[in-house]
Design a protein around this motif. Sequence first.
Motif, PDB file in Angstrom:
ATOM      1  N   ARG A  41      38.972  -0.648  -4.562  1.00 23.44           N
ATOM      2  CA  ARG A  41      38.840  -2.062  -4.914  1.00 23.44           C
ATOM      3  C   ARG A  41      38.061  -2.817  -3.837  1.00 23.44           C
ATOM      4  O   ARG A  41      37.194  -3.629  -4.138  1.00 23.44           O
ATOM      5  N   ASP A  42      38.358  -2.516  -2.571  1.00 23.61           N
ATOM      6  CA  ASP A  42      37.648  -3.191  -1.485  1.00 23.61           C
ATOM      7  C   ASP A  42      36.173  -2.837  -1.480  1.00 23.61           C
ATOM      8  O   ASP A  42      35.318  -3.705  -1.255  1.00 23.61           O
ATOM      9  N   TYR A  43      35.837  -1.567  -1.740  1.00 27.59           N
ATOM     10  CA  TYR A  43      34.420  -1.170  -1.779  1.00 27.59           C
ATOM     11  C   TYR A  43      33.698  -1.881  -2.924  1.00 27.59           C
ATOM     12  O   TYR A  43      32.562  -2.339  -2.753  1.00 27.59           O
ATOM     13  N   VAL A  44      34.348  -1.982  -4.072  1.00 31.20           N
ATOM     14  CA  VAL A  44      33.724  -2.682  -5.207  1.00 31.20           C
ATOM     15  C   VAL A  44      33.534  -4.158  -4.869  1.00 31.20           C
ATOM     16  O   VAL A  44      32.487  -4.742  -5.155  1.00 31.20           O
ATOM     17  N   THR A  45      34.541  -4.758  -4.218  1.00 29.53           N
ATOM     18  CA  THR A  45      34.442  -6.171  -3.839  1.00 29.53           C
ATOM     19  C   THR A  45      33.315  -6.385  -2.841  1.00 29.53           C
ATOM     20  O   THR A  45      32.529  -7.338  -2.971  1.00 29.53           O
ATOM     21  N   ILE A  46      33.208  -5.505  -1.862  1.00 32.37           N
ATOM     22  CA  ILE A  46      32.131  -5.621  -0.865  1.00 32.37           C
ATOM     23  C   ILE A  46      30.772  -5.457  -1.532  1.00 32.37           C
ATOM     24  O   ILE A  46      29.837  -6.220  -1.246  1.00 32.37           O
ATOM     25  N   ALA A  47      30.663  -4.470  -2.430  1.00 28.57           N
ATOM     26  CA  ALA A  47      29.392  -4.254  -3.124  1.00 28.57           C
ATOM     27  C   ALA A  47      29.032  -5.470  -3.981  1.00 28.57           C
ATOM     28  O   ALA A  47      27.869  -5.898  -4.002  1.00 28.57           O
ATOM     29  N   ALA A  48      30.025  -6.039  -4.670  1.00 30.30           N
ATOM     30  CA  ALA A  48      29.762  -7.221  -5.494  1.00 30.30           C
ATOM     31  C   ALA A  48      29.348  -8.410  -4.629  1.00 30.30           C
ATOM     32  O   ALA A  48      28.425  -9.155  -4.991  1.00 30.30           O
ATOM     33  N   ALA A  49      30.018  -8.580  -3.476  1.00 27.87           N
ATOM     34  CA  ALA A  49      29.648  -9.682  -2.579  1.00 27.87           C
ATOM     35  C   ALA A  49      28.230  -9.483  -2.035  1.00 27.87           C
ATOM     36  O   ALA A  49      27.458 -10.446  -1.935  1.00 27.87           O
ATOM     37  N   LEU A  50      27.896  -8.247  -1.699  1.00 26.11           N
ATOM     38  CA  LEU A  50      26.546  -7.959  -1.209  1.00 26.11           C
ATOM     39  C   LEU A  50      25.513  -8.240  -2.293  1.00 26.11           C
ATOM     40  O   LEU A  50      24.484  -8.883  -2.029  1.00 26.11           O
ATOM     41  N   LEU A  51      25.794  -7.791  -3.500  1.00 24.17           N
ATOM     42  CA  LEU A  51      24.873  -8.039  -4.612  1.00 24.17           C
ATOM     43  C   LEU A  51      24.736  -9.535  -4.883  1.00 24.17           C
ATOM     44  O   LEU A  51      23.621 -10.039  -5.062  1.00 24.17           O
ATOM     45  N   LEU A  52      25.856 -10.247  -4.880  1.00 22.48           N
ATOM     46  CA  LEU A  52      25.807 -11.694  -5.089  1.00 22.48           C
ATOM     47  C   LEU A  52      25.008 -12.373  -3.983  1.00 22.48           C
ATOM     48  O   LEU A  52      24.211 -13.288  -4.245  1.00 22.48           O
ATOM     49  N   GLY A  53      25.189 -11.922  -2.749  1.00 25.72           N
ATOM     50  CA  GLY A  53      24.429 -12.479  -1.635  1.00 25.72           C
ATOM     51  C   GLY A  53      22.933 -12.245  -1.795  1.00 25.72           C
ATOM     52  O   GLY A  53      22.122 -13.141  -1.543  1.00 25.72           O
ATOM     53  N   LEU A  54      22.566 -11.034  -2.226  1.00 25.71           N
ATOM     54  CA  LEU A  54      21.140 -10.742  -2.429  1.00 25.71           C
ATOM     55  C   LEU A  54      20.558 -11.571  -3.572  1.00 25.71           C
ATOM     56  O   LEU A  54      19.438 -12.085  -3.471  1.00 25.71           O
ATOM     57  N   ILE A  55      21.330 -11.715  -4.646  1.00 27.74           N
ATOM     58  CA  ILE A  55      20.856 -12.529  -5.769  1.00 27.74           C
ATOM     59  C   ILE A  55      20.712 -13.984  -5.340  1.00 27.74           C
ATOM     60  O   ILE A  55      19.707 -14.638  -5.649  1.00 27.74           O
ATOM     61  N   THR A  56      21.697 -14.485  -4.605  1.00 30.84           N
ATOM     62  CA  THR A  56      21.628 -15.867  -4.120  1.00 30.84           C
ATOM     63  C   THR A  56      20.422 -16.062  -3.217  1.00 30.84           C
ATOM     64  O   THR A  56      19.712 -17.071  -3.314  1.00 30.84           O
ATOM     65  N   ARG A  57      20.188 -15.093  -2.351  1.00 31.24           N
ATOM     66  CA  ARG A  57      19.026 -15.188  -1.456  1.00 31.24           C
ATOM     67  C   ARG A  57      17.733 -15.224  -2.272  1.00 31.24           C
ATOM     68  O   ARG A  57      16.821 -15.994  -1.967  1.00 31.24           O
ATOM     69  N   GLY A  58      17.658 -14.390  -3.299  1.00 31.36           N
ATOM     70  CA  GLY A  58      16.473 -14.380  -4.151  1.00 31.36           C
ATOM     71  C   GLY A  58      16.271 -15.709  -4.870  1.00 31.36           C
ATOM     72  O   GLY A  58      15.153 -16.221  -4.951  1.00 31.36           O
ATOM     73  N   VAL A  59      17.374 -16.269  -5.380  1.00 32.01           N
ATOM     74  CA  VAL A  59      17.273 -17.556  -6.082  1.00 32.01           C
ATOM     75  C   VAL A  59      16.836 -18.659  -5.118  1.00 32.01           C
ATOM     76  O   VAL A  59      15.959 -19.475  -5.438  1.00 32.01           O
ATOM     77  N   VAL A  60      17.428 -18.687  -3.936  1.00 30.16           N
ATOM     78  CA  VAL A  60      17.055 -19.706  -2.944  1.00 30.16           C
ATOM     79  C   VAL A  60      15.594 -19.542  -2.545  1.00 30.16           C
ATOM     80  O   VAL A  60      14.851 -20.528  -2.433  1.00 30.16           O
ATOM     81  N   PHE A  61      15.165 -18.314  -2.341  1.00 28.75           N
ATOM     82  CA  PHE A  61      13.772 -18.054  -1.982  1.00 28.75           C
ATOM     83  C   PHE A  61      12.841 -18.521  -3.099  1.00 28.75           C
ATOM     84  O   PHE A  61      11.823 -19.176  -2.844  1.00 28.75           O
ATOM     85  N   TRP A  62      13.241 -18.227  -4.342  1.00 31.68           N
ATOM     86  CA  TRP A  62      12.415 -18.646  -5.475  1.00 31.68           C
ATOM     87  C   TRP A  62      12.357 -20.170  -5.571  1.00 31.68           C
ATOM     88  O   TRP A  62      11.295 -20.748  -5.770  1.00 31.68           O
ATOM     89  N   ILE A  63      13.529 -20.824  -5.432  1.00 32.48           N
ATOM     90  CA  ILE A  63      13.561 -22.291  -5.494  1.00 32.48           C
ATOM     91  C   ILE A  63      12.733 -22.887  -4.360  1.00 32.48           C
ATOM     92  O   ILE A  63      11.965 -23.838  -4.565  1.00 32.48           O
ATOM     93  N   PHE A  64      12.869 -22.333  -3.171  1.00 35.18           N
ATOM     94  CA  PHE A  64      12.109 -22.857  -2.031  1.00 35.18           C
ATOM     95  C   PHE A  64      10.616 -22.736  -2.311  1.00 35.18           C
ATOM     96  O   PHE A  64       9.862 -23.701  -2.125  1.00 35.18           O
ATOM     97  N   ASN A  65      10.192 -21.555  -2.738  1.00 40.56           N
ATOM     98  CA  ASN A  65       8.757 -21.376  -2.998  1.00 40.56           C
ATOM     99  C   ASN A  65       8.283 -22.225  -4.166  1.00 40.56           C
ATOM    100  O   ASN A  65       7.170 -22.738  -4.157  1.00 40.56           O
ATOM    101  N   ARG A  66       9.127 -22.374  -5.147  1.00 41.36           N
ATOM    102  CA  ARG A  66       8.715 -23.133  -6.327  1.00 41.36           C
ATOM    103  C   ARG A  66       8.700 -24.635  -6.043  1.00 41.36           C
ATOM    104  O   ARG A  66       7.769 -25.324  -6.420  1.00 41.36           O
ATOM    105  N   ARG A  67       9.703 -25.130  -5.389  1.00 33.94           N
ATOM    106  CA  ARG A  67       9.825 -26.582  -5.200  1.00 33.94           C
ATOM    107  C   ARG A  67       9.248 -27.042  -3.866  1.00 33.94           C
ATOM    108  O   ARG A  67       8.331 -27.849  -3.817  1.00 33.94           O
ATOM    109  N   VAL A  68       9.769 -26.528  -2.788  1.00 33.04           N
ATOM    110  CA  VAL A  68       9.396 -27.033  -1.472  1.00 33.04           C
ATOM    111  C   VAL A  68       7.963 -26.646  -1.121  1.00 33.04           C
ATOM    112  O   VAL A  68       7.155 -27.505  -0.718  1.00 33.04           O
ATOM    113  N   ALA A  69       7.632 -25.379  -1.251  1.00 34.30           N
ATOM    114  CA  ALA A  69       6.279 -24.945  -0.876  1.00 34.30           C
ATOM    115  C   ALA A  69       5.226 -25.613  -1.752  1.00 34.30           C
ATOM    116  O   ALA A  69       4.162 -26.033  -1.256  1.00 34.30           O
ATOM    117  N   ARG A  70       5.540 -25.738  -3.050  1.00 33.64           N
ATOM    118  CA  ARG A  70       4.579 -26.407  -3.943  1.00 33.64           C
ATOM    119  C   ARG A  70       4.410 -27.878  -3.557  1.00 33.64           C
ATOM    120  O   ARG A  70       3.296 -28.399  -3.513  1.00 33.64           O
TER     121      ARG A  70
END
Length: 166
Positions: free
Chosen positions: A91-120
């Motif tokens: 259960r802990d390994y699944v939770t860690i993997a899910a948190a890591l995946l969520l963190g990577l997805i969040t980072r991707g979304v923030v990067f996309w928003i930054f490039n789309r809104r701020v950089a533009r």
Amino acid sequence: MEREPGATPRQQKLVRLGQIRETVRQEMTLLEGLRAFTRDEAGLSGGVLNPQLEQSKLIMDKLRTQVREMRDHEEQLLAERLADIRRVRRRDYVTIAAALLLGLITRGVVFWIFNRRVARSVRHLTENVRRLRAGQPLPHSPSAALDDLGHLERAIADLENNSQAQ
């Protein structure tokens, strides 16, 4: 853990230990009685010792059975605890993997928003300032954003309006 054993296993162990103590006490009492006999031919062949030896064997068999049952129960408890540990670890390994995946997805979304809104917005501001300095009309109109970049875009548009009014 999903289930805690509580006091029941401890009470069961104490009952088993009490039974073992009683069996050991019986055997020790019998052995003390056997020590009183002498090892003469009459004692061994006269049948005086044989019932006591048979009783001693029965008590020792009972003791072995009690100890084996206690050991088997402890092994079962250990196996259950190890299975619980494996479940928690999984259960802990699944939770860690899910948190890591969520963190990577969040980072991707923030990067996309930054490039789309701020950089533009910064790119548009840069082009607007260059055109303003060259005395040309602004290529990009200010956005309706209420953040600092939106305020800056409107301030630059106001500069253009003020320079055209003069």
